[in-house]
Design an enzyme around this catalytic site. Sequence first.
Site, PDB file in Angstrom:
ATOM      1  N   ARG A  12      -3.328   6.578   0.037  1.00  0.00           N
ATOM      2  CA  ARG A  12      -3.795   7.719   0.995  1.00  0.00           C
ATOM      3  C   ARG A  12      -2.971   8.294   1.809  1.00  0.00           C
ATOM      4  O   ARG A  12      -3.252   9.327   2.425  1.00  0.00           O
ATOM      5  CB  ARG A  12      -5.141   7.307   1.741  1.00  0.00           C
TER       6      ARG A  12
ATOM      7  N   TYR B  74     -14.682 -12.348   0.363  1.00  0.00           N
ATOM      8  CA  TYR B  74     -15.400 -11.143  -0.241  1.00  0.00           C
ATOM      9  C   TYR B  74     -16.777 -11.612  -1.034  1.00  0.00           C
ATOM     10  O   TYR B  74     -17.889 -10.978  -0.889  1.00  0.00           O
ATOM     11  CB  TYR B  74     -14.530 -10.263  -0.983  1.00  0.00           C
TER      12      TYR B  74
ATOM     13  N   ARG C 187       0.723  -1.286   0.038  1.00  0.00           N
ATOM     14  CA  ARG C 187       0.179   0.097  -0.110  1.00  0.00           C
ATOM     15  C   ARG C 187       0.760   1.221   0.101  1.00  0.00           C
ATOM     16  O   ARG C 187       0.285   2.320   0.593  1.00  0.00           O
ATOM     17  CB  ARG C 187      -0.919  -0.019   1.304  1.00  0.00           C
TER      18      ARG C 187
ATOM     19  N   ARG D 188      -6.848  11.374  -7.087  1.00  0.00           N
ATOM     20  CA  ARG D 188      -7.843  10.563  -6.771  1.00  0.00           C
ATOM     21  C   ARG D 188      -9.333  11.146  -6.357  1.00  0.00           C
ATOM     22  O   ARG D 188     -10.314  10.702  -6.209  1.00  0.00           O
ATOM     23  CB  ARG D 188      -7.614   9.333  -5.733  1.00  0.00           C
TER      24      ARG D 188
ATOM     25  N   ASP E 144      -6.256  -3.444  -7.582  1.00  0.00           N
ATOM     26  CA  ASP E 144      -6.941  -3.874  -6.382  1.00  0.00           C
ATOM     27  C   ASP E 144      -7.424  -5.315  -6.344  1.00  0.00           C
ATOM     28  O   ASP E 144      -7.476  -5.727  -7.696  1.00  0.00           O
ATOM     29  CB  ASP E 144      -8.529  -3.390  -5.923  1.00  0.00           C
TER      30      ASP E 144
HETATM   31  O1  CP3 Z   1       0.389   0.285  -3.149  1.00  0.00           O
HETATM   32  C1  CP3 Z   1      -0.100  -1.059  -3.229  1.00  0.00           C
HETATM   33  O2  CP3 Z   1      -0.135  -1.913  -2.383  1.00  0.00           O
HETATM   34  C2  CP3 Z   1      -0.815  -1.048  -4.495  1.00  0.00           C
HETATM   35  C3  CP3 Z   1      -2.466  -0.978  -4.240  1.00  0.00           C
HETATM   36  C4  CP3 Z   1      -3.163  -2.081  -3.757  1.00  0.00           C
HETATM   37  C5  CP3 Z   1      -4.586  -1.641  -3.090  1.00  0.00           C
HETATM   38  N1  CP3 Z   1      -5.371  -2.732  -2.916  1.00  0.00           N
HETATM   39  C6  CP3 Z   1      -5.244  -0.275  -3.487  1.00  0.00           C
HETATM   40  C7  CP3 Z   1      -6.249   0.127  -2.765  1.00  0.00           C
HETATM   41  C8  CP3 Z   1      -3.292  -3.350  -3.329  1.00  0.00           C
HETATM   42  C9  CP3 Z   1      -1.947  -4.533  -3.426  1.00  0.00           C
HETATM   43  C10 CP3 Z   1      -4.751  -3.912  -2.765  1.00  0.00           C
HETATM   44  C11 CP3 Z   1      -4.905  -5.217  -2.549  1.00  0.00           C
HETATM   45  C12 CP3 Z   1      -5.950  -5.532  -1.652  1.00  0.00           C
HETATM   46  N2  CP3 Z   1      -7.071  -5.166  -1.865  1.00  0.00           N
HETATM   47  C13 CP3 Z   1      -5.826  -6.507  -0.739  1.00  0.00           C
HETATM   48  C14 CP3 Z   1      -4.776  -7.211  -0.212  1.00  0.00           C
HETATM   49  C15 CP3 Z   1      -3.766  -6.448   0.627  1.00  0.00           C
HETATM   50  C16 CP3 Z   1      -4.202  -6.315   1.884  1.00  0.00           C
HETATM   51  O3  CP3 Z   1      -4.358  -5.070   2.134  1.00  0.00           O
HETATM   52  O4  CP3 Z   1      -4.322  -7.329   2.686  1.00  0.00           O
HETATM   53  C17 CP3 Z   1      -7.122  -6.216  -0.058  1.00  0.00           C
HETATM   54  C18 CP3 Z   1      -7.679  -7.219   1.188  1.00  0.00           C
HETATM   55  C19 CP3 Z   1      -8.273  -5.605  -0.887  1.00  0.00           C
HETATM   56  C20 CP3 Z   1      -9.430  -5.367  -0.582  1.00  0.00           C
HETATM   57  C21 CP3 Z   1      -9.618  -3.646  -0.229  1.00  0.00           C
HETATM   58  N3  CP3 Z   1      -9.471  -2.696  -1.184  1.00  0.00           N
HETATM   59  C22 CP3 Z   1      -9.620  -3.046   1.055  1.00  0.00           C
HETATM   60  C23 CP3 Z   1      -9.699  -3.847   2.109  1.00  0.00           C
HETATM   61  C24 CP3 Z   1      -9.758  -1.695   0.668  1.00  0.00           C
HETATM   62  C25 CP3 Z   1      -9.637  -0.507   1.846  1.00  0.00           C
HETATM   63  C26 CP3 Z   1     -10.973   0.066   2.028  1.00  0.00           C
HETATM   64  C27 CP3 Z   1     -10.670   1.410   2.663  1.00  0.00           C
HETATM   65  O5  CP3 Z   1     -11.258   2.227   1.956  1.00  0.00           O
HETATM   66  O6  CP3 Z   1     -10.151   1.310   3.763  1.00  0.00           O
HETATM   67  C28 CP3 Z   1      -9.618  -1.433  -0.563  1.00  0.00           C
HETATM   68  C29 CP3 Z   1      -9.547  -0.191  -1.095  1.00  0.00           C
HETATM   69  C30 CP3 Z   1      -8.219   0.170  -1.741  1.00  0.00           C
HETATM   70  N4  CP3 Z   1      -7.597  -0.516  -2.470  1.00  0.00           N
HETATM   71  C31 CP3 Z   1      -7.675   1.457  -1.537  1.00  0.00           C
HETATM   72  C32 CP3 Z   1      -6.606   1.390  -2.190  1.00  0.00           C
HETATM   73  C33 CP3 Z   1      -5.521   2.381  -1.848  1.00  0.00           C
HETATM   74  C34 CP3 Z   1      -8.324   2.476  -0.788  1.00  0.00           C
HETATM   75  C35 CP3 Z   1      -9.301   3.200  -1.637  1.00  0.00           C
HETATM   76  C36 CP3 Z   1      -8.884   4.553  -1.759  1.00  0.00           C
HETATM   77  O7  CP3 Z   1      -8.063   5.190  -1.707  1.00  0.00           O
HETATM   78  O8  CP3 Z   1      -9.963   5.338  -2.147  1.00  0.00           O
END
Ligand code: CP3
Length: 368
Positions: free
Chosen positions: A50, A170, A46, A59, A95
């Site tokens: 953010r 999910y 990540r 974004r 994602d």
């Molecule tokens: O920089 C990186 O690591 C690449 C980006 C990345 C994202 N999601 C972007 C994202 C990666 C590798 C993921 C994988 C992902 N998504 C996982 C596996 C990694 C982990 O954290 O265990 C999982 C479980 C998800 C599912 C998911 N998508 C979650 C739990 C969330 C967060 C929800 C929240 O808002 O707190 C997302 C959304 C997401 N994916 C965001 C980002 C940057 C946040 C959304 C945003 O920025 O508006």
Amino acid sequence: MAAMTTDTTGGAARDDVSRPGGPADSPFVRACRRRSVPHTPVWFMRQAGRSLPEYREIRANVAMLESCRRPELVTEITLQPVRRHNVDAAILFSDIVVPVAAAGVDLDIVPGTGPVVAEPVRTAADVQRIRPIGRDDVPYVDEAVRMLVKELGDTPLIGFAGAPFTLASYLVEGGPSRTHAKTKALMYGDPELWHALAGRLAEMTLAFLRVQIEAGVSAVQLFDSWAGALSEADYRRFVLPHSTAVLAGLADAGVPRIHFGVGTAELLGAMGEAGADVVGVDWRTPLNVATGRIGPDKAVQGNLDPCLLLAPWPVIEAEVRRILDEGRAAPGHVFNLGHGVLPETDPEVLTRVVALVHELSTRPAEGA
Ligand code: CP3
């Protein structure tokens, strides 16, 4: 020309296999392959997201899933942490649910919540509706990877996907879950349906990772973020065959495979057996203990507690030193957090951690 003769897959990444200093010879890929490194490589799960003001700005008016489908935007967001922090690898901005949506599942990523599925999977017919995918279903991923490989030069790009268990959670829960109760109920109550679902997700994930590898990523990470909810016996019975189908299915692809989950202390050995070159470890297990469980033929990745980055610098510094020391027990160490960067993290602290890891781990050149 010599590089062409080593190209066995036709993938763009393979062109660099024999180029000294190219992405396949980078400290990150070398550490994944348990080769000697000039310094311990570091990147952060990540790292694009953010915690960065430039990410929040770009974004501001684009929904998460939509942003993953715009190659120029994906490229810019992926590059942001590389420019800022001097990390040793980029990770594709995407994602884990992107391929699931491409396979026809109606879902959205809700800010502050995560993936939400409109009609959770309950029946064999629901499983059948998850279509197989290929490059043409995710052209924006193919295009973004190709653009990024050009932009990144010698910095390796990590591709990724969600593992069958985490994706299934999910799909079955309909959204994030603390207990994964519906998923486990399906697994224990209808093993046949469970294996049909997980098998289909494994095929999808394998196809999705192949698209990224063909387009030129230098490594892949399989995120089984929620596998730690299972006992080792259940993991071996219900999950390992499907994660193995993905990772062992990439054995010929020529890029290192990282396998990561959270709360997986009891599963580390099994997660390595699935066919990983590198096992990701969360902050609960010291890396020297982890490598004892994983075995001498795999590298480890981790494992600073993301919450620690909110502590005063001397505390962080001591932890970085401890993790580098413990990582020396492993045959290869990629420094990372134990899970993703928290949005409230000060990005300057991340930059400082990268510099510290590099400084503390720099080794004299071989033969010097
Ligand atoms: O920089 C990186 O690591 C690449 C980006 C990345 C994202 N999601 C972007 C994202 C990666 C590798 C993921 C994988 C992902 N998504 C996982 C596996 C990694 C982990 O954290 O265990 C999982 C479980 C998800 C599912 C998911 N998508 C979650 C739990 C969330 C967060 C929800 C929240 O808002 O707190 C997302 C959304 C997401 N994916 C965001 C980002 C940057 C946040 C959304 C945003 O920025 O508006």
